[in-house]
Design an enzyme around this catalytic site. Structure first.
Site, PDB file in Angstrom:
ATOM      1  N   HIS A 214       0.820  -1.208   0.000  1.00  0.00           N
ATOM      2  CA  HIS A 214       0.000   0.000   0.000  1.00  0.00           C
ATOM      3  C   HIS A 214       0.860   1.266   0.000  1.00  0.00           C
ATOM      4  O   HIS A 214       0.554   2.238  -0.685  1.00  0.00           O
ATOM      5  CB  HIS A 214      -0.906  -0.023   1.236  1.00  0.00           C
ATOM      6  CG  HIS A 214      -1.873   1.113   1.303  1.00  0.00           C
ATOM      7  ND1 HIS A 214      -3.067   1.103   0.629  1.00  0.00           N
ATOM      8  CD2 HIS A 214      -1.830   2.293   1.969  1.00  0.00           C
ATOM      9  CE1 HIS A 214      -3.716   2.215   0.872  1.00  0.00           C
ATOM     10  NE2 HIS A 214      -3.001   2.964   1.677  1.00  0.00           N
TER      11      HIS A 214
ATOM     12  N   HIS B  84     -10.254   3.029  -0.745  1.00  0.00           N
ATOM     13  CA  HIS B  84     -10.436   2.546   0.618  1.00  0.00           C
ATOM     14  C   HIS B  84     -11.252   1.263   0.558  1.00  0.00           C
ATOM     15  O   HIS B  84     -12.287   1.123   1.204  1.00  0.00           O
ATOM     16  CB  HIS B  84     -11.097   3.605   1.507  1.00  0.00           C
ATOM     17  CG  HIS B  84     -10.277   3.934   2.710  1.00  0.00           C
ATOM     18  ND1 HIS B  84     -10.798   4.337   3.908  1.00  0.00           N
ATOM     19  CD2 HIS B  84      -8.940   3.880   2.907  1.00  0.00           C
ATOM     20  CE1 HIS B  84      -9.818   4.542   4.771  1.00  0.00           C
ATOM     21  NE2 HIS B  84      -8.689   4.273   4.190  1.00  0.00           N
TER      22      HIS B  84
END
Lengths: 223, 746
Positions: free
Chosen positions: B45, B96
């Site tokens: 990430h 998200h």
């Protein structure tokens, strides 16, 4: 004419009100900070939309204790003009300047949409410039805009012509289609729709200008 | 302090090779806090370790690009104000996905919060948000109810955060596929506006400058969010709920106003939000970018809970926090502003010259890591790739419709094509009174009051196309975004991307990633839309099933401020044009269309064929027609093809069209193929439309006239479609709510 726009922590339509007054209505507008008590000689105080103090507890419930609201109350008692828009309307009912309360929309969801309104009376500083029978298109954007009050209060509002605006197609379950109300003295008005969002053709409607033009027309300089 | 065993290392998702590298960087074994810090900074990430070598292929420059990838957001110059001072936009997209599956409301809300901070940390005031959402089918017998709950939660979370913060959510797109049932996608795009001389960067400049922590107190929420977002979902994932943060949009609004006000004092040297990996990421990235070091002492960090360890404080992802560096001697000016807004602001450390990120706790060093290797020297993987994963057949099934009008009604009531008003009316899409075109159009448009320029934005993705051919599918969606911009009269100038894929350690998934990036690079070069930043979200898999390869593009364009034409037919009796012509179609290239999905319930073959040079000319012609007002409406053809585009043009004012075609294509293809490079436009000045089309060398077929309340399509004298607009609109307008609430009455 000078408009004061109150800035609470969490106000988010303060700039829109300031922009509408200073650019589209063509009058002076100044921001008033929530912890001050100076209204900077505003002729009309606007309590703008947003989520004052995060609207924790209940919408408008904390804002009523702010220092600026003390000054706004004094201003109103002296006959000064006060207009609450959306969260500003919620603050005015919470602080007792206007009767009734605003609770969650009938569908329990936030609604953002242009709605049609009619003026319930032309006899007020906020509605005098609205032609008879004219429907206004002005947006709403709220989750808690359902106006409620005791039947006795509603009857009184109607009898005294204190319903400033009504929805043509009631979007949120407000009793008697009420979108805005006046106080007894008719110098304080709260409404859920956002007239500042309808003040030029690029916004999709200029009908909100009629509310501001009413104020300008009604205003008599005292000093 | 905990012992570092191979099990502990593995639990941090650090491979043995990566561990060796950590040891060599430090010259010793890491302690547990340092291991935690490396694990988040080197997570997929934060480090893009699987995609970085391929992301380098993307074009990132143009004469308007002020800031490309690598900062909190990309920046483009948009023109001067009345005093001649140049203005800029900052924009970026972020995903998200993983948090939104575990806790839809807060997952989506904090997704909005995170991207807003990325924008205002650069000095820009956020003025628009858009969302690309992907869910599992709402009426699936097994997952339908859960998919409904996720959708309602995600929409509620976006509304809650954006409305309270006071940023308009001006558009987006929502589509559905079974592959998203176990792994929804929530991609949030945000855009802000500011003067060029007001840009701030996430750099810790100036040795000796104080480092200041502002905003919410640090709690135990969200620890290891970034590593969670870098793993697949398993049955145990729901136990990770405490990893999801809780958002407070009111706090964020205060943070916005306070940061912008503090920036205007001139006392701030650099600023960065604490997003993924929180305090860890902001300290090491700010010092790494500036070539400095940072030393902080955790005893000064405002904490929500007692007894937090250095590990927990460094890895917390508590929301609504920023780290800033003030000019030494002027810190009181900054602290004063935050005090005015009632926010915590504490000096927690200083900028140093030794290139180290040094973390102390009550004076005792608990972590000491060189900033640059930590921030920038994460291992890069050239992961092996084969052929992109696909199991769909190439061969088309036989199909022939008995009711083409009925098929149109099927499309109207499908989840993908039905009206999304139930979603967007929950979003305040007008606050700040800049929205010229809100949700429901081809592109959203906001004006910039100061410059007389408007910014158009289009967000697009198409998992089906990309599944059938990741390279061509991605080119198609870049083309579609740009075509959407052309339809509102805007010139595309820049892009941000969100790459949502499965597990890159699987070679057939890695192949999807590589092909999509290469297709994107090629298309962005042709359409002159440099990528100025973005996000990569991998491991979008549940129990081994990957989502469709789902790159999402956010492309921005510029135009002179004016009322957009819109997609709706305005008046009866105007000429209807099909700019770009009927287009190419064959049965194999029907396999990714909405017709194949909704009517035939199949997927096969290839996505539509794209000729980028032709597409670009069509866009130029349409842009000229829209901006010269030669047309009164413009709408691009994409999902659902020609028939569906005509239906959408009809809904706004219930003005339809009588269309007469002369084509030898089979009717199913003629009506529903999704060939690109085509736009429907209505006009009261047909000669001008034809003149502009001729000028750009593209066909402009006059296919009919607008007609009040009625939509009909004939081909070679035969009626293919005939319906009242009201009936079709009713189906389209009520479908989503019907599906969402069907479960309640079952």
């Amino acid at each position: 004419m000078k408009f004061g726009v109150v800035v609470f922590p969490g106000s988010n339509c303060d700039h829109d009100a300031w922009y509408a007054v200073s650019h589209n209505v063509g009058h002076q507008a100044e921001f008033l900070w929530h912890s001050d008590t100076d209204l900077k000689q505003s002729d009309c105080v606007i309590l703008p939309g947003g989520f004052s103090y995060g609207d924790y507890l209940r919408c408008g419930a904390i804002a009523k204790f702010s220092p600026i609201l003390g000054a706004v109350k004094k201003h109103a008692q002296a006959g000064g003009l006060v207009m609450g828009i959306c969260n500003g309307f919620q603050i005015l009912t919470e602080s007792g300047l206007l009767p009734g309360a605003l609770v969650r929309n009938r569908g329990l969801k936030f609604i953002c949409a242009p709605v049609r309104l009619t003026a319930g009376t032309r006899n007020s500083p906020f509605t005098n410039a609205i032609p008879d029978g004219r429907q206004l298109t002005i947006p709403i954007a709220h989750g808690e805009g359902c106006y409620v009050a005791e039947q006795r209060v509603l009857d009184e509002l109607e009898a005294e012509e204190r319903i400033a605006f009504r929805y043509v197609d009631n979007p949120n379950g407000s009793l008697r289609d009420i979108a805005g109300v006046l106080n007894k003295e008719r110098n304080v008005m709260g409404m859920m729709p956002h007239p500042e969002r309808a003040t030029e053709p690029l916004m999709g409607s200029s009908d909100g200008l009629l509310v501001f033009e009413s104020l300008v027309r009604a205003f008599v300089p005292t000093k | 302090m905990s012992q570092i065993t191979p099990e502990v290392v593995q639990a941090h998702q650090i491979t043995p090779d990566e561990y060796e590298r950590i040891v060599s960087i430090l010259g010793r074994e890491p302690n547990i806090t340092e291991l935690g810090i490396f694990s988040v900074m080197w997570s997929e990430h934060c480090s893009y370790k699987s995609s970085r070598v391929h992301l380098k292929k993307l074009p990132t420059r143009s004469k308007l690009v002020v800031q490309g990838p690598g900062e909190n957001a990309g920046i483009l110059e948009i023109g001067p104000d009345a005093e001649g001072r140049p203005w800029c936009i900052a924009f970026k997209i972020e995903s998200h996905n993983h948090p939104s599956f575990i806790e839809p409301f807060q997952g989506a809300a904090t997704g909005v919060g995170g991207i807003l901070r990325d924008i205002f940390t650069m000095g820009a005031r956020p003025l628009a948000v858009m969302d690309a959402l992907r869910f599992g089918p709402l009426d699936d017998p097994e997952t339908g109810l859960r998919n409904q709950r996720i959708l309602e939660g995600v929409v509620g979370g976006i509304a809650h955060y954006g409305n309270c913060f006071g940023v308009p959510t001006v558009g987006g797109e929502t589509t559905f596929e079974p592959s998203y049932a176990g792994n929804p996608l929530v991609n949030v795009f945000a855009l802000g506006v500011f003067r060029k001389d007001q840009i701030f960067y996430g750099k810790a400049h100036g040795v000796g400058n104080p480092v200041i922590y502002v905003g919410s107190k640090t709690g135990r929420d969200g620890i290891h969010g970034a590593t969670m977002a870098s793993g697949e979902f398993t049955e145990e994932s729901k136990q990770k709920r405490p990893n999801v943060q809780v958002g407070d949009p009111f706090m964020e609004k205060l943070l916005l106003e306070a940061c912008l006000e503090a920036m205007h004092t001139g006392a701030i040297a650099g600023i960065q939000d604490m997003g993924a990996a929180g305090l860890t990421c902001s300290t090491c990235e700010m010092s790494s970018r500036a070539g400095t070091g940072i030393e902080i002492d955790l005893q000064h960090v405002p904490q929500r809970e007692t007894g937090m360890t250095p590990y927990e404080i460094m890895l917390s992802e508590s929301q609504e926090r920023m780290l800033l560096v003030a000019h030494k001697g002027r810190e009181h000016e900054v602290l004063e502003v935050f005090k005015k807004w009632g926010l915590d602001a504490k000096i927690i450390g200083t900028v140093t010259g030794d290139g180290m990120m040094r973390v102390k706790d009550h004076g005792k060093v608990v972590a000491e890591i060189p900033s640059r290797p930590l921030a920038d020297e994460a291992p890069l993987y050239r992961r092996p790739y084969t052929k992109p994963l696909r199991t769909a057949p190439m061969e088309a099934p036989a199909f022939a419709s008995s009711d083409l009008t009925g098929d149109l009604f099927t499309l109207a009531s499908s989840e993908d094509l039905c009206s999304k008003e139930w979603i967007w009316r929950q979003y305040d899409y007008m606050v700040r009174t800049n929205t010229l075109e809100g949700p429901g159009g081809d592109a959203a448009v906001i004006r910039v009051k100061e410059t007389g320029t408007s910014v158009a934005m289009s967000l697009d993705g198409n998992g089906r196309y990309c599944y059938l051919d990741p390279r061509e599918g991605t080119k198609l969606l870049v083309a579609e975004c740009c075509r959407n911009l052309a339809c509102v009269g805007a010139e595309p100038v820049g892009a941000t991307n969100n790459l949502n894929f499965g597990n890159p350690e699987r070679p057939e998934i890695m192949a999807q990633i590589v092909e999509a990036i290469e297709g994107m690079a090629e298309a962005c070069a042709v359409f002159e839309t440099p990528i100025t930043g973005g996000n990569v979200s991998l491991y979008n898999e549940t129990l081994g099933e990957a989502v469709f390869p789902s790159p999402v593009m956010g492309i921005v364009g510029l135009m002179k401020t004016g009322a957009p034409a819109g997609i709706a037919f305005k008046e009866a009796g105007e000429d209807v044009f099909l700019i770009g012509g009927i287009g190419d179609a064959d049965n194999v290239r029907m396999g990714g269309t909405q017709y194949a999905k909704q009517v035939l319930k199949r997927i096969w073959g290839l996505p539509p064929k794209l000729d980028m040079e032709f597409e670009k000319r069509v866009q130029q012609a349409v842009r000229a027609m829209v901006s010269s007002r030669a047309v009164t409406s413009a709408h691009d053809l994409s999902d659902g093809g020609l028939a569906w585009a005509l239906a959408e043009c009809s809904f706004g004012k219930e003005i339809g069209a009588e269309v007469e075609l002369h084509s030898t294509l089979p009717p199913e293809l003629l009506l529903y193929h999704e060939g690109p490079s085509r736009v429907i436009a209505a006009s009261d000045q047909p000669e001008q439309v034809i003149a502009l089309a001729t000028q750009y060398g593209v066909p402009a077929l006059r296919i009919g006239r607008t007609r009040e309340g009625h939509l009909s399509i004939r081909n070679q004298g035969q009626t293919l479609i005939e319906t009242s607009v009201a009936a079709l609109k009713q189906q389209w307008a009520t479908a989503l709510e019907g599906k969402l609430h069907a479960g309640l009455h079952a």
